[in-house]
Design a protein around this motif. Structure first.
Motif, mmCIF file in Angstrom:
data_model
loop_
_atom_site.group_PDB
_atom_site.id
_atom_site.type_symbol
_atom_site.label_atom_id
_atom_site.label_comp_id
_atom_site.label_asym_id
_atom_site.label_seq_id
_atom_site.Cartn_x
_atom_site.Cartn_y
_atom_site.Cartn_z
ATOM 1 N N GLN D 85 0.705 -1.135 0.086
ATOM 2 C CA GLN D 85 0.188 0.107 0.082
ATOM 3 C C GLN D 85 0.973 1.267 -0.057
ATOM 4 N N PHE D 88 0.781 9.133 0.187
ATOM 5 C CA PHE D 88 1.322 10.093 -0.623
ATOM 6 C C PHE D 88 1.394 11.647 -0.049
ATOM 7 N N GLN D 89 1.974 12.406 -0.948
ATOM 8 C CA GLN D 89 2.466 13.637 -0.148
ATOM 9 C C GLN D 89 1.362 14.575 0.250
ATOM 10 N N ASP D 90 0.237 14.680 -0.416
ATOM 11 C CA ASP D 90 -0.671 15.702 -0.193
ATOM 12 C C ASP D 90 -1.937 15.359 0.188
ATOM 13 N N SER D 93 -5.449 16.002 -1.153
ATOM 14 C CA SER D 93 -5.653 15.627 -2.248
ATOM 15 C C SER D 93 -5.996 14.150 -2.348
ATOM 16 N N CYS D 94 -5.789 13.459 -1.512
ATOM 17 C CA CYS D 94 -5.905 12.112 -1.335
ATOM 18 C C CYS D 94 -7.186 11.410 -1.015
ATOM 19 N N PHE D 95 -7.946 12.317 -0.417
ATOM 20 C CA PHE D 95 -9.390 12.007 -0.191
ATOM 21 C C PHE D 95 -10.427 12.639 -0.752
ATOM 22 N N GLN D 104 -14.368 6.747 3.867
ATOM 23 C CA GLN D 104 -13.510 6.572 3.120
ATOM 24 C C GLN D 104 -12.520 5.652 3.718
ATOM 25 N N ALA D 108 -11.494 1.387 2.228
ATOM 26 C CA ALA D 108 -10.254 0.634 1.935
ATOM 27 C C ALA D 108 -10.520 -0.637 2.017
ATOM 28 N N ARG D 154 -2.569 12.419 9.133
ATOM 29 C CA ARG D 154 -2.739 11.096 10.167
ATOM 30 C C ARG D 154 -3.984 10.115 9.596
ATOM 31 N N LEU D 156 -4.432 9.492 6.515
ATOM 32 C CA LEU D 156 -3.708 8.679 5.481
ATOM 33 C C LEU D 156 -3.037 7.405 6.324
ATOM 34 N N ARG D 159 -5.363 4.934 7.531
ATOM 35 C CA ARG D 159 -5.947 4.019 6.312
ATOM 36 C C ARG D 159 -4.829 2.730 6.145
#
Lengths: 323, 277, 361, 260
Positions: D85, D88-90, D93-95, D104, D108, D154, D156, D159
Motif C-alpha cells: 500500500q 502520498f504527499q498531499d 488531495s488524497c481523499f 473513505q 479501504a 494522520r 492517511l 488507512r
C-alpha cells in the motif's frame, strides 16, 4: 542610519466571502545598509504576505491594516500607485518573486521583459542602449547571455529562469531587494548556483541590502546576517544568524531547530522535536500568546496574555519566559 | 448548501433564475390558464386588441396561443438537445480524459474533427433530407447528436486534470473499479461544471432550433418560436411593420437564452473563485 | 526530416490534420442528404414532373438521373449514354459509385448542376454569391472580434462601474440569436426610420459595376447586416475576453510586472496579449457557429450572398445547390480554422514549444 | 527456494513514449529490498523515483529487465494491493472531498475479496484512528476539508493501520507538513513498522529525512540508482561523483557551504 524600517506593520487580505484574514500583525524591524535579513517560518506563517506588503504597492486582495514602512526615512504608505511605481519600485525596493516560471510572461522573450523594466523607469533611453546595457548586465550572470535573452521562458531551464528573474529585478540597482523563496522550487545543485549568483551581485555592489525569505533554516544560516522567525503572522524571535540557529530562545524557534533532520553523523541517534497541532486561525481575534496551544513550556497565563517583543541577551524574543 | 447560499447572494443568479423559472412557469401553466386555440379567429394580421393581446397571424390565428405553444416547443427542444448533447459529451469527455492513451487520442481526434465541421451545415443537410416526418423531437435529437462536441472537449479537460490526482490513485489502491472511480471519484468533482455545460447546451439547443426553423427546415408537426419567425419573414410581416408578428417571439427567445446565460455566468462566479472580485 | 524546420513541420502537421478533417467533411456532405427515403430526383420529379406527359417525364427523369450520377453512364463527351439493363431501364449506381463520381467531380471543381436554375452550374451560382458573403463576413467577424476583445479586456482590468454596466449589456447582446437581432434592426432602422434599406445588397435601379453609384448603394445596404452580426459577435467575444482577462489578472507574471513598476499600459498590454491567445483558439472553435449565424442574417436581409443562395436552394429542394453551398461553407470554415491554428502557433511560444521540446527543466 | 526479498529488480527499465521521444524514467536499475527493511530512495525532481515507486505498486510495468515482488512478477493488482500500500504527499488531495472521511477509511476494505462484517470494519477503523492518536469522535461525520493538514496526514496513516499491509510505499509523506509536525508523522510510521513488521520504502528528496529513518539509502539520478548503501556509507563515504556533489550542495547548519 537604518535605510529600511518597518514599524508595527499589520496586513490583511480579504477572502472571497469578505472575511478579513490578519496574516501579519505587529511586525517591526529595521535594516542597515548592507544587511541581509532572513525571515523564516513554516507555510502560512505570513512571511510571504509580509514581504508583499513592503513595497508600497498593495495588490488586492492584500491590504495594509496599520503601521508604516520607510525607505531612507521616506514612508511608502498612503502613496498613489503611480508615485510608488515611478519612485519606489525597481529603484528603491525590488522583489524577486517565488516561482520564476510563473513570474515571467510566458509569451515574451526575456530580453523584452527586461527592456520593459528599463523603459518604464528611464526616460529618453533608446532601444539600442537598452539592449547594450542588458547584455552587459546579463554577462555578469555566467549564462549563455545571447541565448537566454533571446529565449521565451519555456525554453529555459529552471535555473536559467530564476537567474533571469534575479537579473531583471536588480537591473536598476535597487537599494533594497526582497527575495521571496527564490530557490525553494530548485534542486539543491541549482539552488547553490543561484545563491552564488546573489552573492556575486552583492560583491559587485549591484545591490547591498536584502530580505531573504525561506522555510529552510540551514540555508538561511549561510545566507543571512540576521534572522527573524515568524509564527502566525508575528515575528517571534530576531537575532543574528548564529544566535537564532545555535542558541534559540523562543520555544517555537527551539522546536523548529529541534525538528530539523540532517544527514550528519550522530543525527540519527537524536530524536527530532515533535509538536502536535496547527497554528491558530487568523480570521478570528486571538488573545494571548499565539503559540501557547502548542508550546511545550506554556504557562496557564500564556493563553490570556498577549506576548510583546522583549530583549533577551541582545536579541528580540516574543516570550515573557524566554531566558 | 454553502454554494446555494453564495449563489443566492449573486444578483445575476437571482435575475437569471427568476426569468428562467418565470418562463418555465408560463410554459407550464399557460395552456391551463389561457384558452388556447389554433383556429382562425379573425382577419390576417389583425392588430393587438379586442381580446387578442398580441394580435393575429397571417392565418388569423391568435398569437398568444402560438407563442405559448412555441415557447413550450422551444423549451422542449432545448432540454431534449441539452440532455442528449451533455450526456454524450460528458460520457466521451470523462471516459477519454480519464483513460488517456490511445482511446483518448481517438476520441479526442473524433471530437476535434466534429468541432470544426459547422453544426449548422450538418443540421441543414439532415433536415433537408428528411422531407416528411421532420418532427420537433427529431430535430431536438439531431441538434443533440451534433452539438455534443464542445462539451466533450470541456469535460475531457476537467477529467484529464483530475486523472492524476492522488485521490484517484488511492481509490485504485482501495480496489475500486473504473466505473466506480468515474462515478464516485470523478463525477462529483466535475458535476457543477457539467451542470454549467448543460445550461449552455440548452441555450444553444434553443438557438439552433430557432435558426433551423428560421430557414424553413423547422418542425412540421408543431409551432415553435423559430417557425413563427419564419412565417413572419416569409409573409413579409417585417417589411410591413407588423411588429406583433416577430417582436414577442424574438423577445421570448432572447429572454430564455439571456436567463440561461445569466445562470451560467453567476455559477461560474461561485464555482470559479478567480472570476470573483 | 523536417526537424530543422520546426515551423514548416508545425504547419504541415496541422495542414495534414485539416486535410483528414476535410475528407470526413466531404464524406458527410455526400452521405447525409442521402439519408432520406427518397432520392432527389423523385422529389424534384414529384414537383415539376406532374404536368408532363409520361414520355417527357421519363426523358426528363433520365436526364436528371444522369446529371446527378444516379445511373451508370458509358462513353464520354458527346457519346455519353446511359447504360441500360435488358428491360431498357437505366442501371442504377451504388451509393459508393456515386460517391466516387462525386469526389471526382469535386476535384475538377464541378459541384454539379442546379435543379432550380437548370442548366446553370452550382459553381457559377456560388461564384456570384461568394464575393458578397466574403465582403460582409470577413470585416464583420474581424471587427467584432477586435472590438469585443478590447472592451472585454478593459472591463476585466478596470472592473468597477464600467464593468457593472458593460457586462450585463454584453451578456444580453450575446444572448440574441443572430437573425433575431437582424429583424429588430430592420424593423427600427429600415421600416421605422427609413434610414437604411431593408433588403438586398444594392438598390434595384443600379447595375453592379465599378461605379460610385453602385458602391455607395452597396455601402448603404451594408450597414444593417454589418451591425446585426457585429454587435452580437462583439458581445460574445467581450464576455469571453472579460473572464479570460480576470483569470490572467490573477497570474504571477502580472503581479511581477506590477512589482517591477511597469507602466499601466504595459501591464494591460501583457494582459491583453495573453488573454487574447485562448480567445483566438475560441475564435477557431466558434467560427462555424459565427459563419452559420451570419449566413442566416444574410437571409433576413435577402443579401445576395451564400446565405440567400442556400435559402433559395432549400425552399426549392435544390439538392446539388444545398450540397454545393454546404461544402463551400465547410471548406471555408476549415481554411479559416487552419489559418487561426497556424497563427496561434506563431503568437504563442508555448504551442510550438509543446510540439518540439518537452518541459524545460 | 525461499528468499526474504520483498522487491527484486534486475536491470529493470521503465520507459515511456517511443522513437525519438523515448524517455527512460527508470533506467537499468538493479537492487533488492529485504523483508522488514526501511529503504529510502532519494533524488531530485524528475530523477525517476516516483516512477520506481509506481512500479513497486504495480501501476507501471517494467519495459525491460525483471521486477519481482516476493520473487514473482506483479500480475493481479488487487492481490498485490492487499499487501503493498501507499501514502502520498498531499493528504488533502488524497481523499474525496464529497464523502465523510470515515467512510473513505472504511472503503479501504474494498481491496479484500471477503470483506469483514460491518461491525468488524467499524472496529478496525476505530482502532486505526486511535493508533494515530485521533479520537473517533473527532472525525465522526467530518469531511476532508474540515480537518487540518496534520490531521489529514494522520488519516492517511490510519488507512494503513486499517489495511495492515506487508509493504508501505511512502511517497514524500512529510513534504507537505510543517517541520514540527513531521516528527509526529515519522513516529507513527515507525510505530506501524513495529506493529505490523512492515517493509517501508520512502520516496524523498530530503536526504536528512532518509538518513534519519532508513536502514539503506538509494540515490537516484536520471533514472539510475547511482549509489546504494547504509545511511553512513552513503553520506560519509560516497563513491559516485554525483552523490559527492549532491551532499556538498545541501546546506547544512554545521558545515561551511558557500563562501560569503
Amino acid at each position: 542610519m537604518a535605510i529600511f524600517e518597518v514599524e508595527k506593520l499589520g496586513l490583511h487580505y480579504l477572502t472571497r466571502f469578505g472575511q478579513k484574514i490578519h496574516a501579519v500583525t505587529d511586525v517591526s524591524f529595521s535594516m542597515d545598509q548592507g544587511e541581509i535579513l532572513g525571515i523564516a517560518g513554516e507555510s502560512g506563517c505570513g512571511k510571504s504576505t509580509l514581504v508583499n506588503g513592503l513595497m508600497g504597492l498593495f495588490i488586492p486582495p492584500l491590504y495594509p491594516t496599520c503601521g508604516d514602512v520607510r525607505v531612507d526615512g521616506e514612508s511608502l504608505m498612503n502613496r498613489t500607485p503611480e508615485d510608488v511605481r515611478q519612485n519606489v519600485l525597481s529603484r528603491k525596493v525590488s522583489m524577486i518573486p517565488q516561482g520564476a516560471f510563473n513570474a515571467l510572461n510566458p509569451t515574451r522573450k526575456v530580453k523584452d521583459i527586461a527592456a520593459d523594466v528599463m523603459a518604464a523607469h528611464m526616460k529618453g533611453i533608446d532601444k539600442k542602449q537598452i539592449y547594450e546595457r542588458l547584455i552587459e548586465r546579463f554577462n555578469l550572470f555566467g549564462m549563455d547571455t545571447k541565448r537566454v535573452l533571446n529565449s521565451h521562458p519555456i525554453q529555459l531551464t529552471a535555473g536559467e529562469r530564476q537567474r533571469s528573474v534575479i537579473g531583471i529585478s536588480t537591473l536598476l540597482n535597487p537599494q533594497m531587494v526582497i527575495a521571496d523563496e527564490p530557490t525553494s522550487a530548485l534542486d539543491v545543485t541549482t539552488q547553490k548556483v543561484v545563491i552564488k549568483m546573489i552573492f556575486d551581485l552583492l560583491e559587485k555592489g549591484i545591490f547591498s541590502t536584502m530580505i531573504f525569505i525561506t522555510h529552510e533554516l540551514p540555508l538561511l544560516r549561510h545566507v543571512a546576517d540576521n534572522i527573524a522567525i515568524m509564527y502566525a503572522g508575528e515575528i517571534v524571535e530576531k537575532g543574528t544568524a548564529e544566535q537564532v540557529v545555535f542558541d534559540p530562545r523562543h520555544p517555537y524557534t527551539k522546536a523548529l531547530m529541534g525538528a530539523m533532520l540532517s544527514a550528519e553523523p550522530g543525527q540519527k541517534q537524536r530524536k527530532p522535536t515533535a509538536i502536535e497541532g496547527a497554528p491558530p486561525n487568523l480570521a478570528k481575534p486571538i488573545e494571548g500568546c499565539r503559540f501557547a496551544e502548542r508550546c511545550p513550556s506554556a504557562k496557564p497565563e500564556c493563553k490570556q496574555k498577549k506576548q510583546e517583543i522583549r530583549i533577551v541577551g541582545d536579541r528580540q524574543v516574543r516570550c515573557d519566559y524566554a531566558e | 448548501m454553502k454554494i446555494l447560499k453564495n449563489l443566492l447572494k449573486s444578483p445575476m443568479f437571482i435575475i437569471g433564475a427568476g426569468l428562467f423559472f418565470g418562463t418555465l412557469l408560463i410554459a407550464l401553466i399557460g395552456p391551463i390558464v389561457y384558452n388556447m386555440t389554433m383556429d382562425r379567429v379573425g382577419a390576417q394580421y389583425a392588430a393587438p386588441g379586442g381580446g387578442y393581446l398580441l394580435g393575429l397571424d397571417d392565418l388569423g390565428r391568435d398569437y398568444v396561443s402560438l407563442l405559448l405553444s412555441g415557447l413550450r416547443s422551444s423549451l422542449y427542444v432545448g432540454f431534449l438537445a441539452g440532455i442528449i448533447a451533455t450526456t454524450i459529451g460528458t460520457l466521451i469527455g470523462i471516459y477519454g480524459g480519464f483513460r488517456g492513451g490511445l482511446v483518448d487520442d481517438l476520441l479526442n481526434m473524433m471530437t476535434n474533427l466534429f468541432v470544426v465541421i459547422p453544426q449548422l451545415v450538418i443540421l441543414i443537410l439532415i433536415s433537408a433530407s428528411l422531407q416528411e416526418g421532420r418532427s420537433l423531437t427529431l430535430i431536438g435529437v439531431i441538434i443533440g447528436l451534433t452539438g455534443w462536441t464542445w462539451s466533450a472537449r470541456a469535460v475531457r479537460a476537467q477529467a484529464s486534470a483530475l486523472k492524476s490526482k492522488d485521490h484517484i490513485s488511492l481509490a485504485k489502491l482501495n480496489g475500486d473499479n473504473t466505473l466506480r472511480v468515474l462515478l464516485v471519484h470523478i463525477l462529483p468533482y466535475i458535476f457543477s461544471y457539467v451542470f454549467m455545460v448543460f445550461i449552455i447546451q440548452v441555450a444553444s439547443g434553443i438557438l439552433s432550433e430557432s435558426a433551423i426553423s428560421m430557414i424553413g427546415l423547422g418542425p412540421l408537426d408543431t409551432v415553435s418560436l423559430g417557425t413563427i419567425l419564419n412565417q413572419a419573414k416569409n409573409t413579409g410581416a417585417l417589411g410591413d411593420g407588423v411588429w406583433w408578428a416577430f417582436m414577442p417571439a424574438t423577445a421570448t427567445i432572447t429572454v430564455i437564452v439571456f436567463a440561461l446565460y445569466l445562470l451560467n455566468t453567476s455559477m461560474d462566479g461561485v464555482f470559479n473563485p478567480r472570476l470573483r472580485k | 526530416m523536417l526537424k530543422q524546420y520546426p515551423t514548416l513541420r508545425f504547419i504541415l502537421m496541422r495542414g495534414g490534420w485539416y486535410f483528414i478533417t476535410f475528407l470526413v467533411a466531404v464524406t458527410i456532405n455526400f452521405y447525409l442528404p442521402r439519408l432520406g427515403k427518397h432520392n432527389p430526383v423523385d422529389i424534384i420529379m414529384g414537383k415539376s414532373g406532374s404536368g408532363m406527359s409520361t414520355e417527357d417525364a421519363r426523358i426528363k427523369e433520365e436526364m436528371y438521373l444522369q446529371e446527378f450520377g444516379l445511373v451508370k453512364v458509358s462513353g464520354s463527351g458527346a457519346t455519353r449514354e446511359i447504360v441500360r439493363d435488358s428491360e431498357g431501364k437505366p442501371v442504377r449506381t451504388t451509393g459508393f459509385e456515386q460517391f466516387v463520381t462525386y469526389i471526382g467531380m469535386c476535384l475538377k471543381g464541378d459541384l454539379g448542376t442546379s435543379f432550380q436554375k437548370y442548366p446553370k452550374k452550382v459553381v457559377d451560382v456560388i461564384k456570384e454569391a461568394v464575393p458578397w458573403t466574403l465582403a460582409l463576413q470577413i470585416p464583420t467577424i474581424i471587427c467584432g472580434w477586435i472590438v469585443g476583445n478590447v472592451l472585454g479586456a478593459m472591463a476585466a482590468y478596470r472592473r468597477g462601474i464600467f464593468d457593472k454596466v458593460f457586462f450585463p449589456f454584453a451578456l444580453g447582446l450575446s444572448a440574441f440569436p443572430f437573425f433575431v437581432f437582424g429583424m429588430l434592426l430592420v424593423y427600427f432602422f429600415a421600416v421605422g426610420f427609413h434610414w437604411f434599406p431593408a433588403m438586398g445588397g444594392y438598390a434595384n435601379n443600379v447595375i453592379p459595376s465599378f461605379s460610385f453609384e453602385f458602391f455607395s448603394s452597396a455601402a448603404h445596404h451594408y450597414v444593417l447586416p454589418f451591425f446585426s452580426i457585429f454587435l452580437i459577435l462583439a458581445g460574445g467575444q467581450a464576455i469571453g475576453m472579460r473572464s479570460m482577462g480576470i483569470y490572467e489578472l490573477g497570474t504571477d507574471y502580472i503581479k511581477y510586472a506590477k512589482w517591477l513598476g511597469l507602466k499601466e499600459s504595459k501591464v494591460l498590454a501583457y494582459l491583453f496579449r495573453n488573454a487574447m491567445l485562448p480567445q483566438i483558439t475560441g475564435l477557431a472553435l466558434s467560427l462555424g457557429v459565427m459563419i452559420g449565424g451570419a449566413l442566416i442574417t444574410e437571409m433576413i436581409f435577402s443579401y445576395p450572398g451564400l446565405g440567400m443562395a442556400m435559402l433559395t436552394a432549400i425552399q426549392n429542394n435544390d439538392y446539388p445547390m444545398i450540397q454545393g453551398v454546404t461544402l463551400i461553407i465547410t471548406t471555408s470554415v476549415l481554411i479559416a480554422n487552419f489559418t487561426v491554428d497556424v497563427l496561434i502557433g506563431f503568437l504563442d511560444p508555448r504551442v510550438k514549444a509543446g510540439l518540439q521540446i518537452g518541459k524545460g527543466n | 527456494m525461499q528468499s526474504n526479498n520483498i522487491f527484486t529488480a534486475v536491470n529493470s527499465v521503465c520507459s515511456f513514449g517511443h522513437g525519438k521521444k523515448l524517455v527512460r524514467a527508470v533506467d537499468d536499475v538493479t537492487f533488492h529490498i529485504a523483508d522488514e527493511e526501511i529503504v529510502s530512495i532519494v533524488g531530485g525532481s524528475g530523477c525517476g523515483k516516483s516512477v520506481l515507486a509506481k512500479m513497486m505498486l504495480g501501476l507501471h510495468y517494467p519495459s525491460a529487465g525483471t521486477f519481482l515482488y516476493k520473487d514473482k512478477p506483479i500480475t493481479d493488482h488487487c492481490v498485490h494491493w492487499r499487501e503493498v500500500q501507499a501514502v502520498f504527499q498531499d493528504p488533502f488531495s488524497c481523499f474525496n472531498q464529497f464523502f465523510p472521511i470515515r467512510n473513505q477509511l472504511k472503503a479501504a476494505f474494498g481491496i479484500y475479496k471477503d470483506k469483514p462484517s460491518n461491525k468488524e470494519m467499524e472496529e478496525r477503523v476505530d482502532q486505526a484512528l486511535l493508533a494515530v492518536n485521533v479520537k473517533p469522535s473527532e472525525v465522526e461525520g467530518k469531511y476532508p476539508f474540515e480537518l487540518s493538514g496534520g490531521q489529514m496526514q494522520r488519516m492517511l496513516l490510519a488507512r494503513i493501520f486499517v489495511l495492515r499491509p506487508k509493504v508501505l510505499i511512502a511517497d514524500e509523506p512529510t513534504s507537505m507538513v510543517d517541520a514540527c509536525v513531521r516528527a509526529n508523522i515519522l513516529d507513527y510510521l515507525m510505530k506501524l513498522k513495529e506493529e505490523l513488521k512492515m517493509t517501508i520504502v520512502f520516496i524523498t528528496h530530503d536526504i536528512g529525512l532518509a538518513y534519519y529513518v532508513s536502514n539503506r539509502i538509494f540515490i537516484m539520478h536520471k533514472g539510475k540508482i547511482i549509489e546504494q548503501g547504509t545511511p553512513d556509507e552513503v553520506t560519509q563515504s560516497p563513491k559516485s561523483e554525483h552523490t559527492i556533489q549532491l551532499l556538498e550542495d545541501i546546506p547544512e547548519i554545521n558545515r561551511e557551504w558557500i563562501k560569503a
